[in-house]
Design a protein around this motif. Sequence first.
Motif, short mmCIF file in Angstrom:
data_model
loop_
_atom_site.label_atom_id
_atom_site.label_comp_id
_atom_site.label_asym_id
_atom_site.label_seq_id
_atom_site.Cartn_x
_atom_site.Cartn_y
_atom_site.Cartn_z
N TRP A 296 0.84 -1.19 0.00
CA TRP A 296 0.00 0.00 0.00
C TRP A 296 0.89 1.25 0.00
N PRO A 297 0.44 2.34 -0.59
CA PRO A 297 1.19 3.60 -0.47
C PRO A 297 1.32 3.99 1.01
N LYS A 298 2.47 4.56 1.37
CA LYS A 298 2.72 4.89 2.77
C LYS A 298 2.05 6.19 3.19
N ASP A 299 1.86 7.11 2.25
CA ASP A 299 1.28 8.40 2.58
C ASP A 299 0.63 9.00 1.33
N SER A 300 0.06 10.19 1.50
CA SER A 300 -0.65 10.83 0.39
C SER A 300 0.30 11.17 -0.76
N GLU A 301 1.54 11.51 -0.44
CA GLU A 301 2.50 11.85 -1.49
C GLU A 301 2.81 10.62 -2.35
N GLU A 302 3.04 9.48 -1.71
CA GLU A 302 3.32 8.26 -2.47
C GLU A 302 2.09 7.82 -3.26
N ARG A 303 0.90 8.02 -2.67
CA ARG A 303 -0.33 7.66 -3.38
C ARG A 303 -0.47 8.51 -4.65
N ALA A 304 -0.14 9.78 -4.56
CA ALA A 304 -0.20 10.66 -5.72
C ALA A 304 0.81 10.24 -6.79
N GLN A 305 2.00 9.81 -6.35
CA GLN A 305 3.02 9.36 -7.29
C GLN A 305 2.56 8.12 -8.06
N ARG A 306 1.95 7.19 -7.32
CA ARG A 306 1.47 5.97 -7.97
C ARG A 306 0.31 6.27 -8.90
N ARG A 307 -0.53 7.21 -8.52
CA ARG A 307 -1.65 7.59 -9.38
C ARG A 307 -1.13 8.17 -10.69
N ARG A 308 -0.06 8.97 -10.60
CA ARG A 308 0.54 9.53 -11.81
C ARG A 308 1.16 8.42 -12.66
N ALA A 309 1.81 7.46 -12.00
CA ALA A 309 2.39 6.33 -12.74
C ALA A 309 1.30 5.51 -13.41
N ASN A 310 0.18 5.31 -12.71
CA ASN A 310 -0.95 4.61 -13.31
C ASN A 310 -1.44 5.34 -14.55
#
Length: 433
Positions: free
Chosen positions: A32-46
């Motif tokens: 799972w993403p560790k925080d909102s910043e990592e979640r945003a990075q993965r969303r951009r990668a998606n």
Amino acid sequence: MFPSHESSCDEEVSDGLISYAPFSDGKDDGSWPKDSEERAQRRRANFLGLSAIINRLAASGRPVTCMVCTLSMLAVGEVAREHRLPFAVYWIQPTTVLATYYHYFHGHDKLIAVQHGINPTYEVTLPGLHPLKICDMPTFFTEKTQNDLSKMILQALRELFEQMDQEKPTVLVNTFDALEDVALKAIQPYMDVVAVGPSVPPLGALQHKNNASEAQIHLFKHDEKNCMEWLDTQLEKSVIYLSFGSLLAYTKRQAEEILHGLQCYGQPYLWVVRKEGRAEAVDLCLREVKAGKGMIVEWCDQQKVLSHPSIGCFVTHCGWNSTLEAIVSGVPMLTVPSWSDQPMNAYLIEKEWKVGIRAERDAEGILTREELANCLELLMGGSEKATQIRANAHNLKERAHETVATDGPLETNLQNFIKSMQNKFIGISNLIQ
């Protein structure tokens, strides 16, 4: 799913009907993403990975005409907007939960939060729905101290509903009219909802599914032959089937309580205990298994088990897939919900559909041996309530089979959805030209 592909999306895998195109979210270890910043990075990668696939398919003469996402893939809607493609959401929980989330994010969140702090049994009447106790709502609304995962999930859902407000996508729901007619009517004024469930094969398909080419993929290793042969030796409707899904592991105390509850009730049981929580439970139950009173497996073909005539009830965590599989099989349920949508699913099973009863956990969150044995007696015994629950479960099974029959509501709804997406794609294409 595609360990040999690493981060490449240039190759596809086909099973003869469906083709699968892998892409990377920037971190492919399954965490799972560790925080909102990592979640945003993965969303951009998606976004970038999916856009690359859309462009590659268009260049090869196979343009994408529609995109569908589950509730956890916000990037799909963004890619669809970027490429001007029709977009739909596949909602993998009940319509009642969909409607509850909608109203929570549209003005009812403060009322629910305030009343939960005062009286968790307070009933809230959301537009078009039957009154719901706050304690039966999704746990993300009512956790006293939200952990990081819960906060992240609730925020992702909030963003999904904001996206749906903007894009107005069709929402496909894994349910059927006879199951949730009230909720389907209640949500229709707010979004375009189509019932496309139950998304499980009918019993006839399971019972005649012996072709090796139709082998299913399972999350965990399982020994189907021994499991089914053991069930074949049991009396009709005598076996208690227990499974708490693919996420929950048993604590030592919980395993002990379940074991002693089963011993107290005395009926044969099939108990799914995954590898992560298996050692303690297997040690506890080894003598029982050798005595032939029960069987413990790491995993099984759950729907095939539920459709077996020896199964008398299903002790379940109330995941939506498990709930639908039990409904299609006509098996009464003893519900032991834990988190997310499970409390609301348990409410629907017991209060609206009346095809099961709910077991209560103690102050430490444990299903005690006494509660388990008492509930099993109430559910599997000869009382008027148990008889009525079995009759209700049988009737709901019949309605589910009518829904998935050839030319039935499920097939009609899917065909109409496909036609509507084709028309949207043609309309968008004409505007672009």
